[in-house]
Design a protein around this motif. Structure first.
Motif, mmCIF file in Angstrom:
data_model
loop_
_atom_site.group_PDB
_atom_site.id
_atom_site.type_symbol
_atom_site.label_atom_id
_atom_site.label_comp_id
_atom_site.label_asym_id
_atom_site.label_seq_id
_atom_site.Cartn_x
_atom_site.Cartn_y
_atom_site.Cartn_z
ATOM 1 N N GLU A 29 -5.477 22.515 6.638
ATOM 2 C CA GLU A 29 -6.267 23.682 7.001
ATOM 3 C C GLU A 29 -7.739 23.508 6.670
ATOM 4 O O GLU A 29 -8.599 24.021 7.385
ATOM 5 N N ARG A 30 -8.024 22.812 5.579
ATOM 6 C CA ARG A 30 -9.404 22.632 5.154
ATOM 7 C C ARG A 30 -9.676 21.145 4.955
ATOM 8 O O ARG A 30 -8.862 20.437 4.359
ATOM 9 N N ASN A 216 -13.735 30.307 19.282
ATOM 10 C CA ASN A 216 -13.728 30.383 17.813
ATOM 11 C C ASN A 216 -12.308 30.448 17.265
ATOM 12 O O ASN A 216 -12.038 29.940 16.170
ATOM 13 N N GLU A 217 -11.394 31.060 18.008
ATOM 14 C CA GLU A 217 -9.994 31.105 17.583
ATOM 15 C C GLU A 217 -9.424 29.690 17.521
ATOM 16 O O GLU A 217 -8.714 29.326 16.579
ATOM 17 N N ARG A 219 -11.286 26.985 17.267
ATOM 18 C CA ARG A 219 -12.107 26.240 16.313
ATOM 19 C C ARG A 219 -11.607 26.435 14.878
ATOM 20 O O ARG A 219 -11.741 25.541 14.044
ATOM 21 N N ARG A 220 -11.021 27.604 14.611
ATOM 22 C CA ARG A 220 -10.515 27.884 13.268
ATOM 23 C C ARG A 220 -9.353 26.969 12.882
ATOM 24 O O ARG A 220 -9.005 26.869 11.715
ATOM 25 N N LYS A 221 -8.773 26.279 13.852
ATOM 26 C CA LYS A 221 -7.652 25.388 13.578
ATOM 27 C C LYS A 221 -8.117 23.963 13.255
ATOM 28 O O LYS A 221 -7.290 23.105 12.970
ATOM 29 N N ASN A 222 -9.428 23.735 13.314
ATOM 30 C CA ASN A 222 -9.961 22.430 12.960
ATOM 31 C C ASN A 222 -10.400 22.454 11.495
ATOM 32 O O ASN A 222 -11.156 23.345 11.088
ATOM 33 N N ASN A 226 -13.893 24.676 11.414
ATOM 34 C CA ASN A 226 -13.575 26.083 11.152
ATOM 35 C C ASN A 226 -14.573 26.752 10.211
ATOM 36 O O ASN A 226 -14.625 27.971 10.104
ATOM 37 N N ASN A 227 -15.383 25.938 9.534
ATOM 38 C CA ASN A 227 -16.391 26.506 8.642
ATOM 39 C C ASN A 227 -17.606 27.050 9.392
ATOM 40 O O ASN A 227 -18.426 27.756 8.811
ATOM 41 N N ALA A 229 -18.684 28.889 12.885
ATOM 42 C CA ALA A 229 -18.323 29.561 14.132
ATOM 43 C C ALA A 229 -19.454 29.496 15.144
ATOM 44 O O ALA A 229 -20.634 29.380 14.794
#
Length: 367
Positions: A29-30, A216-217, A219-222, A226-227, A229
């Motif tokens: 996730e991060r 952005n939805e 992008r949040r999975k990268n 995800n940091n 937007a």
């Protein structure tokens, strides 16, 4: 994955091409710069220790074989870091080594505005880049200046982002092509990624704001992207045509909404050589992020900047293309150094107090 088709001419064409495929999917996730080093340590049987948030040591059989300060491995000298921080000195060294770079002129921030304005007026203003000579992460840079009022704003922005008011402001020729970050370790090309400006692609009925929200939805999975937007500043109600690439910013930095696409396998050999030549032009630059504006079709490019603190997440977690791990090349060189019988010893004191003293010496010549 990126198609192997050649003849990429414009940013819009490239963005449209890579977006035909879904973005990469990751199991974490991060993500951080240290991830690649941890993975390479596992592969090489090394131990990574972080006794301080900004000091990382690499050990083999309990013996220190190398270090990393922040994101700068010890393969890069302090002198190289200082040189690369000053863009004017870097450009001068690149020119002397025959590395292709954009045409550029330097102006003192306190007294050089009128001369810089005349230079802009004598040039094609929309093809001028105004930037501070020691900016980081694209801060303080204006690409394209349509009129004198805009030039004043660009000048003031660059001046405000100078860490040292004695350093000059650079007026640079704008180069057409793709923004490429190539990693070079000990003079050898390792990998490359294109950083595409923040953008959306129209479907013929959704607004820019709606397209950005959907992107952005995803992008949040990268783990890295995800940091940061995508942001829509104006024209959010516009409806791009189906397939139209709508740029949200002129900058390709990831933290400003850009996205990375691995281009290691498709980067022409001539551009790999230019990246290697650029890194070799700076004494002590063992690990470099070489920024080029590249024309893949022609196999030509110009170097616009060298970075010593290169965030490998650009390559480890690309939105499209094959993930790469340049940290492996860094640690391979540390291992090779140890295999030659070189006993690594830290070159300078560690810890926050020692870092503060070094910073004071750089800023004031004291401490």
């Amino acid at each position: 994955m990126v198609c192997q088709q050649e003849s990429i001419v414009t940013l819009e064409e490239f963005a449209a091409e890579v977006s035909r495929d879904p973005p990469n999917v990751y199991t974490v996730e991060r993500g951080s710069h240290a991830d690649g080093f941890a993975a390479a340590c596992r592969d090489l049987g090394l131990e990574m220790r972080r006794s301080d948030p900004k000091e990382t040591g690499f050990y083999r059989n309990g013996r220190l074989i190398g270090e990393m300060r922040g994101m700068v491995p010890d393969l890069t000298s302090d002198q190289a870091v200082a040189l690369c921080k000053d863009k004017t000195r870097t450009l001068d060294l690149l020119k002397a080594a025959g590395v292709p770079v954009p045409q550029s002129s330097y102006f003192p921030p306190e007294t050089g505005f009128e001369a810089a304005l005349r230079h802009w007026a004598a040039s094609e203003g929309a093809r001028i880049v105004v930037k501070p000579s020691d900016s980081y992460g694209g801060e303080g840079i204006t690409v394209g200046v349509p009129d004198a009022a805009a030039f004043r704003q660009a000048w003031d922005l660059a001046r405000a982002n100078l860490s040292d008011p004695a350093l000059p402001i650079i007026l640079e020729e704008r180069i057409d092509g793709l923004d490429v970050r190539a990693i070079v370790v000990e003079g050898r090309f390792v990998c490359a990624a294109t950083r595409v400006q923040s953008h959306v692609i129209g479907d013929g009925h959704s607004t820019v704001a709606e397209l950005a929200a959907r992107k952005n939805e995803l992008r949040r999975k990268n783990p890295y992207h995800n940091n940061y937007a995508l942001r829509v500043a104006g024209q959010g109600d516009a409806i791009p045509a189906a397939g139209q690439v709508w740029l949200l910013t002129t900058r390709a930095n990831i933290h400003q909404g850009g996205e990375s696409v691995d281009v290691t396998d498709r980067l022409p050999a001539a551009l790999r050589r230019i990246a290697e030549q650029a890194a070799q032009a700076i004494p002590g630059l063992g690990v470099a992020g070489v920024d080029l504006i590249a024309d893949f079709e022609a196999g030509t490019g110009r170097v616009i900047e060298l970075n010593t603190s290169c965030n490998f997440c650009v390559h480890t977690y690309p939105v499209h293309g094959t993930p790469r791990n340049p940290a492996r090349a860094v640690l391979d060189n540390m291992v090779a150094r140890a295999d030659r019988g070189v006993v690594y010893r830290p070159r300078r004191p560690k810890g926050p107090v020692a870092r503060l003293r070094r910073r004071l010496r750089r800023l004031f010549g004291a401490g």
